[in-house]
Design an enzyme around this catalytic site. Structure first.
Site, PDB file in Angstrom:
ATOM      1  N   ASP A  69       0.852  -1.191   0.000  1.00 21.51           N
ATOM      2  CA  ASP A  69       0.000   0.000   0.000  1.00 21.51           C
ATOM      3  C   ASP A  69       0.887   1.239   0.000  1.00 21.51           C
ATOM      4  OD1 ASP A  69      -2.920   0.843   0.198  1.00 21.51           O
ATOM      5  OD2 ASP A  69      -1.979   2.127   1.687  1.00 21.51           O
TER       6      ASP A  69
HETATM    7  N1  LIG Z   1       2.903   3.680 -12.772  1.00 23.41           N
HETATM    8  C1  LIG Z   1       2.931   4.374 -11.601  1.00 23.41           C
HETATM    9  N2  LIG Z   1       2.011   4.082 -10.635  1.00 23.41           N
HETATM   10  C2  LIG Z   1       2.094   4.807  -9.485  1.00 23.41           C
HETATM   11  C3  LIG Z   1       3.037   5.832  -9.279  1.00 23.41           C
HETATM   12  N3  LIG Z   1       2.823   6.345  -8.035  1.00 23.41           N
HETATM   13  C4  LIG Z   1       1.791   5.662  -7.495  1.00 23.41           C
HETATM   14  N4  LIG Z   1       1.369   4.719  -8.373  1.00 23.41           N
HETATM   15  C5  LIG Z   1       0.268   3.763  -8.163  1.00 23.41           C
HETATM   16  O1  LIG Z   1      -0.669   4.318  -7.259  1.00 23.41           O
HETATM   17  C6  LIG Z   1      -1.315   3.259  -6.601  1.00 23.41           C
HETATM   18  C7  LIG Z   1      -1.258   3.535  -5.105  1.00 23.41           C
HETATM   19  O2  LIG Z   1      -2.484   3.120  -4.553  1.00 23.41           O
HETATM   20  P1  LIG Z   1      -2.622   1.819  -3.629  1.00 23.41           P
HETATM   21  O3  LIG Z   1      -3.888   1.960  -2.875  1.00 23.41           O
HETATM   22  O4  LIG Z   1      -1.351   1.531  -2.893  1.00 23.41           O
HETATM   23  O5  LIG Z   1      -2.769   0.572  -4.655  1.00 23.41           O
HETATM   24  P2  LIG Z   1      -3.948   0.266  -5.656  1.00 23.41           P
HETATM   25  O6  LIG Z   1      -3.677   0.947  -6.961  1.00 23.41           O
HETATM   26  O7  LIG Z   1      -5.270   0.506  -5.035  1.00 23.41           O
HETATM   27  O8  LIG Z   1      -3.716  -1.281  -5.930  1.00 23.41           O
HETATM   28  P3  LIG Z   1      -3.808  -2.486  -4.876  1.00 23.41           P
HETATM   29  O9  LIG Z   1      -2.396  -3.011  -4.746  1.00 23.41           O
HETATM   30  O10 LIG Z   1      -4.739  -3.469  -5.559  1.00 23.41           O
HETATM   31  O11 LIG Z   1      -4.356  -1.958  -3.588  1.00 23.41           O
HETATM   32  C8  LIG Z   1      -0.564   1.976  -6.942  1.00 23.41           C
HETATM   33  O12 LIG Z   1      -1.257   1.258  -7.943  1.00 23.41           O
HETATM   34  C9  LIG Z   1       0.756   2.509  -7.472  1.00 23.41           C
HETATM   35  O13 LIG Z   1       1.358   1.606  -8.399  1.00 23.41           O
HETATM   36  C10 LIG Z   1       3.991   6.095 -10.313  1.00 23.41           C
HETATM   37  O14 LIG Z   1       4.864   6.979 -10.214  1.00 23.41           O
HETATM   38  N5  LIG Z   1       3.909   5.339 -11.442  1.00 23.41           N
END
Ligand SMILES: Nc1nc2c(ncn2[C@@H]2O[C@H](COP(=O)(O)OP(=O)(O)OP(=O)(O)O)[C@@H](O)[C@H]2O)c(=O)[nH]1
EC number: 3.6.1.9
Length: 193
Positions: A69
């Site tokens: 996360d």
């Molecule tokens: N490609 C990319 N993705 C980013 C970047 N910064 C943040 N993210 C994405 O932002 C999201 C952060 O939200 P989280 O709640 O941790 O994860 P999520 O997208 O909900 O995915 P889950 O692992 O299923 O919980 C993640 O999917 C990260 O990969 C970046 O610089 N590049």
């Protein structure tokens, strides 16, 4: 070694794990991501990474499960994924010309009660840019699905004045730490499929 499951729907996390080459599959964690109000960002991401990993492990008790996360901390504000373009604009307006910290937690659970976790921080400083440039960046759509509304490996790198720490941590997984946790758990690397 029993199978490895990445408890994530994140395409960026998948891309990072694909690069590592360790066989794995993905399962959506499907958890409520609410945490107690006022919880510090590093504690919140740790709690959620464990919650995601445990939710998948309950369905696959024989597997190794990696959950993660991420939150962005800038001043006293904690930012997650923007719900729409206006929210993304507001997030980037907070980040431009300032320094913020990306907190990413990972949790590795395995058979026999294995539980390892870590939280990694990366500090980023953004250039101050004029409103018309901010709108042009929003037009790229990179804000979608990204905590902090930018992609450090994409066009968003043009906003970056300074980065201190693990760059992959910004994308979604601190790969230096992921490799350490996998090696400590006994995973082998470069194994022929
Ligand atoms: N490609 C990319 N993705 C980013 C970047 N910064 C943040 N993210 C994405 O932002 C999201 C952060 O939200 P989280 O709640 O941790 O994860 P999520 O997208 O909900 O995915 P889950 O692992 O299923 O919980 C993640 O999917 C990260 O990969 C970046 O610089 N590049």
């Amino acid at each position: 070694m029993s199978e490895l499951i990445l408890a994530s729907t994140s395409s960026a996390r998948r891309a990072l794990m694909d690069g590592l080459g360790v066989p794995y599959r993905t399962k959506a964690p499907g958890v409520d991501e609410h945490v107690p109000a006022g919880l510090p960002a590093d504690e919140a991401v740790r709690m959620l990474a464990v919650r995601k990993a445990r939710a998948v492990q309950e369905r696959h008790p024989e597997a190794w499960v990696l959950g993660a996360d991420q939150l962005v901390e800038v001043g006293s504000d904690v930012l997650g994924k923007p719900r729409d373009r206006d929210a993304a604009r507001a997030q980037l307006q907070r980040l431009l010309g300032n320094t913020h910290v990306i907190h990413t937690a990972v949790c590795l659970l395995g058979p026999g009660g294995h539980h390892s976790e870590t939280v990694e921080d990366t500090r980023l400083t953004f250039f101050p840019v004029p409103p018309e440039e901010l709108e042009r960046y929003l037009d790229t759509g990179e804000w979608e699905g990204c905590a902090g509304s930018y992609r450090v490996e994409g066009r968003g790198q043009a906003l970056l004045q300074k980065l201190e720490g693990d760059r992959t941590n910004v994308q979604g997984l601190p790969m230096l730490s992921v490799v350490r946790l996998l090696r400590q758990a006994g995973f082998d690397f470069f194994v022929r499929p």
